[in-house]
Motif scaffolding. Structure first.
Motif, PDB file in Angstrom:
ATOM      1  N   VAL A 195       0.839  -1.199   0.000  1.00 45.95           N
ATOM      2  CA  VAL A 195       0.000   0.000   0.000  1.00 45.95           C
ATOM      3  C   VAL A 195       0.877   1.253   0.000  1.00 45.95           C
ATOM      4  O   VAL A 195       0.615   2.212  -0.741  1.00 45.95           O
ATOM      5  CB  VAL A 195      -0.964  -0.003   1.208  1.00 45.95           C
ATOM      6  N   ALA A 196       1.939   1.243   0.805  1.00 44.72           N
ATOM      7  CA  ALA A 196       2.860   2.381   0.832  1.00 44.72           C
ATOM      8  C   ALA A 196       3.547   2.544  -0.522  1.00 44.72           C
ATOM      9  O   ALA A 196       3.709   3.663  -1.016  1.00 44.72           O
ATOM     10  CB  ALA A 196       3.895   2.202   1.933  1.00 44.72           C
ATOM     11  N   GLU A 210       2.359   1.685  -3.452  1.00 45.13           N
ATOM     12  CA  GLU A 210       1.374   2.230  -4.385  1.00 45.13           C
ATOM     13  C   GLU A 210       1.182   3.736  -4.174  1.00 45.13           C
ATOM     14  O   GLU A 210       1.024   4.491  -5.138  1.00 45.13           O
ATOM     15  CB  GLU A 210       0.032   1.506  -4.241  1.00 45.13           C
ATOM     16  N   ALA A 211       1.208   4.165  -2.923  1.00 40.69           N
ATOM     17  CA  ALA A 211       1.076   5.595  -2.641  1.00 40.69           C
ATOM     18  C   ALA A 211       2.267   6.360  -3.213  1.00 40.69           C
ATOM     19  O   ALA A 211       2.106   7.414  -3.832  1.00 40.69           O
ATOM     20  CB  ALA A 211       0.964   5.827  -1.138  1.00 40.69           C
ATOM     21  N   TRP A 212       3.481   5.811  -3.003  1.00 44.34           N
ATOM     22  CA  TRP A 212       4.671   6.455  -3.568  1.00 44.34           C
ATOM     23  C   TRP A 212       4.636   6.423  -5.088  1.00 44.34           C
ATOM     24  O   TRP A 212       5.057   7.375  -5.751  1.00 44.34           O
ATOM     25  CB  TRP A 212       5.946   5.788  -3.057  1.00 44.34           C
ATOM     26  N   SER A 240       2.022   6.605  -7.061  1.00 48.91           N
ATOM     27  CA  SER A 240       1.143   7.685  -7.511  1.00 48.91           C
ATOM     28  C   SER A 240       1.786   9.053  -7.317  1.00 48.91           C
ATOM     29  O   SER A 240       1.692   9.927  -8.184  1.00 48.91           O
ATOM     30  CB  SER A 240      -0.181   7.636  -6.750  1.00 48.91           C
ATOM     31  N   ALA A 241       2.451   9.228  -6.183  1.00 42.47           N
ATOM     32  CA  ALA A 241       3.082  10.516  -5.896  1.00 42.47           C
ATOM     33  C   ALA A 241       4.208  10.819  -6.881  1.00 42.47           C
ATOM     34  O   ALA A 241       4.301  11.938  -7.405  1.00 42.47           O
ATOM     35  CB  ALA A 241       3.620  10.522  -4.465  1.00 42.47           C
TER      36      ALA A 241
END
Length: 80
Positions: free
Chosen positions: A24-25, A27-29, A31-32
């Protein structure tokens, strides 16, 4: 015997939960970093921005892997 099985099950569950949070982390990175690159290159230039993104992520992955291996080595943990 039952204690060993319970311990193994708990270790597996802990590993799966940790891996899920890491995913999840990640995937967040993902996108960022993509949004950051698109802000400089623009959304219309998809192929160049994807290559730049891939290069940046690869460099970051190599640096983090080397740093983790050094820390593990100092702690006496063997890495493959």
């Amino acid at each position: 015997m039952a204690n060993e099985v319970t311990k193994m099950i708990m270790e597996t569950i802990l590993a799966l939960i940790t891996t899920a949070f890491a995913f999840v982390a990640g995937e967040a990175w993902n996108s960022a970093i993509q949004a950051f690159i698109e802000s400089f290159i623009g959304a219309g230039d998809a192929i160049p921005s994807l290559f730049i993104y891939a290069i940046i992520v690869t460099v970051i992955a190599v640096i983090v892997t080397v740093l983790i291996a050094r820390v593990a080595g100092k702690m006496g943990v063997e890495t493959e």
